[in-house]
Write a protein that holds these residues in place. Structure first.
Motif, PDB file in Angstrom:
ATOM      1  N   UNK A 247       0.834  -1.209   0.000  1.00 56.40           N
ATOM      2  CA  UNK A 247       0.000   0.000   0.000  1.00 56.40           C
ATOM      3  C   UNK A 247       0.864   1.253   0.000  1.00 56.40           C
ATOM      4  N   UNK A 248       1.981   1.192   0.712  1.00 52.37           N
ATOM      5  CA  UNK A 248       2.889   2.337   0.778  1.00 52.37           C
ATOM      6  C   UNK A 248       3.617   2.536  -0.550  1.00 52.37           C
ATOM      7  N   UNK A 249       4.047   1.457  -1.192  1.00 58.70           N
ATOM      8  CA  UNK A 249       4.809   1.554  -2.442  1.00 58.70           C
ATOM      9  C   UNK A 249       3.934   2.009  -3.603  1.00 58.70           C
ATOM     10  N   UNK A 250       2.670   1.622  -3.600  1.00 60.35           N
ATOM     11  CA  UNK A 250       1.784   1.966  -4.697  1.00 60.35           C
ATOM     12  C   UNK A 250       2.043   1.132  -5.940  1.00 60.35           C
ATOM     13  N   UNK A 251       1.512   1.581  -7.052  1.00 61.13           N
ATOM     14  CA  UNK A 251       1.591   0.796  -8.271  1.00 61.13           C
ATOM     15  C   UNK A 251       2.953   0.794  -8.935  1.00 61.13           C
ATOM     16  N   UNK A 252       3.216  -0.234  -9.719  1.00 59.88           N
ATOM     17  CA  UNK A 252       4.444  -0.335 -10.487  1.00 59.88           C
ATOM     18  C   UNK A 252       4.359   0.584 -11.706  1.00 59.88           C
ATOM     19  N   UNK A 253       5.491   0.817 -12.330  1.00 68.63           N
ATOM     20  CA  UNK A 253       5.526   1.604 -13.555  1.00 68.63           C
ATOM     21  C   UNK A 253       4.610   0.963 -14.591  1.00 68.63           C
ATOM     22  N   UNK A 254       3.860   1.774 -15.320  1.00 66.48           N
ATOM     23  CA  UNK A 254       2.885   1.250 -16.291  1.00 66.48           C
ATOM     24  C   UNK A 254       3.582   0.487 -17.415  1.00 66.48           C
ATOM     25  N   UNK A 255       2.953  -0.573 -17.906  1.00 68.67           N
ATOM     26  CA  UNK A 255       3.568  -1.375 -18.975  1.00 68.67           C
ATOM     27  C   UNK A 255       3.486  -0.694 -20.340  1.00 68.67           C
ATOM     28  N   UNK A 256       4.459  -1.028 -21.188  1.00 68.80           N
ATOM     29  CA  UNK A 256       4.438  -0.627 -22.592  1.00 68.80           C
ATOM     30  C   UNK A 256       4.216  -1.903 -23.396  1.00 68.80           C
ATOM     31  N   UNK A 257       3.141  -1.935 -24.187  1.00 69.06           N
ATOM     32  CA  UNK A 257       2.759  -3.195 -24.820  1.00 69.06           C
ATOM     33  C   UNK A 257       2.071  -2.943 -26.150  1.00 69.06           C
ATOM     34  N   UNK A 258       2.511  -3.667 -27.185  1.00 70.31           N
ATOM     35  CA  UNK A 258       1.919  -3.582 -28.518  1.00 70.31           C
ATOM     36  C   UNK A 258       0.983  -4.776 -28.698  1.00 70.31           C
ATOM     37  N   UNK A 259      -0.297  -4.567 -28.396  1.00 71.65           N
ATOM     38  CA  UNK A 259      -1.260  -5.666 -28.450  1.00 71.65           C
ATOM     39  C   UNK A 259      -1.437  -6.199 -29.863  1.00 71.65           C
TER      40      UNK A 259
END
Length: 272
Positions: A247-259
């Motif tokens: 909860x303290x760290x929060x979310x990870x860096x958003x992914x980069x993805x070519x669907x």
């Protein structure tokens, strides 16, 4: 992995839902718990492959010119056999190298660069097409699942971490033994997803929900998590070791993805 587990994985029979297909067909392999039932992340393989095929006016259970076997999702590469087709599959880091008994594969895409390097070092060609196919769920099922923001967070344990979570004081637990659609819907109720389940993280990130890996035990090797992270343009995963830390760290860096690149690599030619 224990010797007994290795032996069981190798000798257990193929699933009975394929026994009646005496004609040439494409057999989709995906892992299921030895005790029975289905594991959410692994079962998504069948869901995703069936949906991609339906979008191309094909079905999994139809006659084709040549029988082949497809591995399409999960850390199941060690179950591959010579000439199997690989689309989005990854290496399971806790499995001994001796379990990989194949010499040639038809690789269309892999989960990440760690799996690709593993194959290249064995002399097997593998294109730099990355991504877990579960990332395609939003585009394959447009409008089917929606974020509802009913909870501040949910906890999605890996199958092997279930007892740890159940014996803790954690709230808002999403069981990986629930149905695939229930798991997705439950994950999308959260504003933040804390998971030791790889596919808990993947589904959250596919829908733009911040997520953090929670390392509850040493059962799962970090290979698959790092493979996924690097396949989506990031560095090695940074785990939390407690709910409070997550909860303290929060979310990870958003992914980069070519669907589209991953979708274009799907082996529809097996049915053509």
């Amino acid at each position: 992995m224990s010797l007994l587990h290795k032996v069981f994985n190798r000798i257990r029979p193929e699933r009975k839902d394929r026994e009646y297909m005496t004609y040439n067909h494409i057999d989709l392999y995906f892992w299921s718990p030895p005790s029975g039932g289905l594991n959410f992340g692994d079962h998504l393989s069948k869901i995703i492959v069936n949906k991609v095929l339906a979008d191309h006016n094909y079905m999994l259970e139809e006659e084709v010119k040549q029988s082949r076997r497809l591995l399409a999702l999960g850390s199941v590469l060690h179950f591959a056999k010579d000439n199997d087709v690989i689309w989005g599959t990854g290496v399971n880091g806790k499995v001994d190298l001796s379990e990989h008994t194949y010499y040639q594969l038809d690789v269309r895409a892999v989960r990440g660069p760690l799996t690709r390097n593993f194959l290249l070092e064995r002399g097997i060609e593998a294109p730099a097409v990355y991504g877990d196919p579960a990332l395609l769920i939003p585009s394959l099922f447009p409008g089917r699942f929606k974020r509802t923001s009913k909870k501040d967070y949910v906890v999605v344990p890996n199958l092997h971490d279930m007892s740890i979570v159940q014996n803790s004081n954690a709230e808002n637990i999403v069981s990986p033994l629930s149905s695939w659609n229930r798991c997705i819907s439950d994950i999308l109720e959260a504003d933040f997803v804390i998971a030791s389940s790889l596919h808990g993280l993947i589904i959250a990130e596919a829908y733009g929900i911040p997520a953090r890996y929670l390392r509850l035990s040493e059962t799962e090797n970090l290979f698959k998590y790092n493979d996924y992270m690097m396949g989506t343009g990031r560095d090695e995963i940074e785990p939390a070791t407690s709910l409070a830390e997550a909860l303290k760290m929060g979310g990870m860096k958003a992914p980069l993805f070519d669907s589209q690149k991953l979708l274009n690599a799907f082996p529809t030619d097996l049915w053509d």
